[in-house]
Motif scaffolding. Structure first.
Motif, short mmCIF file in Angstrom:
data_model
loop_
_atom_site.label_atom_id
_atom_site.label_comp_id
_atom_site.label_asym_id
_atom_site.label_seq_id
_atom_site.Cartn_x
_atom_site.Cartn_y
_atom_site.Cartn_z
N PRO A 6 0.80 -1.23 0.00
CA PRO A 6 0.00 0.00 0.00
C PRO A 6 0.83 1.28 0.00
O PRO A 6 0.47 2.25 -0.66
CB PRO A 6 -0.83 -0.11 1.28
N ASP A 7 1.96 1.29 0.74
CA ASP A 7 2.78 2.50 0.77
C ASP A 7 3.38 2.81 -0.60
O ASP A 7 3.43 3.96 -1.01
CB ASP A 7 3.90 2.37 1.80
N ARG A 10 0.67 4.23 -2.76
CA ARG A 10 0.37 5.61 -2.37
C ARG A 10 1.43 6.57 -2.90
O ARG A 10 1.12 7.65 -3.41
CB ARG A 10 0.28 5.69 -0.86
N HIS A 13 0.91 7.00 -6.56
CA HIS A 13 -0.24 7.89 -6.77
C HIS A 13 0.18 9.35 -6.61
O HIS A 13 -0.17 10.21 -7.43
CB HIS A 13 -1.36 7.54 -5.79
N SER A 86 -4.38 13.64 -0.34
CA SER A 86 -3.81 12.29 -0.44
C SER A 86 -2.57 12.14 0.43
O SER A 86 -2.25 11.05 0.87
CB SER A 86 -3.43 11.98 -1.89
N SER A 91 -5.47 8.14 4.25
CA SER A 91 -6.35 8.80 3.29
C SER A 91 -7.60 7.97 3.02
O SER A 91 -7.54 6.75 2.91
CB SER A 91 -5.59 9.02 1.98
N VAL A 95 -6.72 4.88 -3.87
CA VAL A 95 -5.42 4.96 -4.52
C VAL A 95 -5.63 5.10 -6.03
O VAL A 95 -6.49 4.44 -6.61
CB VAL A 95 -4.59 3.70 -4.20
#
Length: 140
Positions: A6-7, A10, A13, A86, A91, A95
């Motif tokens: 996920p990091d 992000r 993004h 974001s 958040s 994403v």
């Protein structure tokens, strides 16, 4: 098939949002350059004997560039709002979302178009073009 953590998603993004912001800023810069070039050229032609109508065409062109530049600046501010949202904490923004619609109320187009920098830049050209048109019309 492995998925990115996920990091990493992000961060990617945020990189995409930043590249979009940069592209919109570059578009605004290019519009200003074209506005200066075309306005200066048309005023030169108008004062060289073509007459007041060319100065009015220059005014119309300046108005068009002002509107286009305002659009790019508004979009840039909307994407900056999405970027800031974001970036801050956990958040709720999905994403890779590029939906800036929720920020439209906080970045009104009219406020962008009539901001100090836009008014000084394009207003100066518009005043010169009106003054040249009036001078040429009064002079014959």
């Amino acid at each position: 098939m492995t998925t990115a953590p996920p990091d990493e998603m992000r961060v990617r993004h945020l990189e995409i949002l930043q590249s979009t912001i940069n592209r919109l800023g570059m578009n605004s810069f290019l519009v200003k350059g074209w506005a200066m070039t075309i306005s200066g050229g048309l005023i030169t032609v108008a004062t060289g004997g073509a007459g007041w109508s060319v100065a009015l065409i220059a005014l119309l062109m300046t108005t068009g560039f002002w509107l286009l530049d305002s659009f790019y600046l508004e979009q840039e501010r909307l994407f900056r709002s999405l970027y800031d949202r974001s970036l801050s904490g956990p958040s709720r923004i999905p994403v890779f979302s590029m939906d800036v619609g929720r920020y439209a109320q906080s970045v009104p187009w009219r406020t962008v178009a009539l901001s100090r920098t836009m008014t000084l830049f394009y207003g100066t050209f518009a005043l010169v073009e009106v003054a040249v048109a009036v001078a040429l019309l009064a002079g014959g």
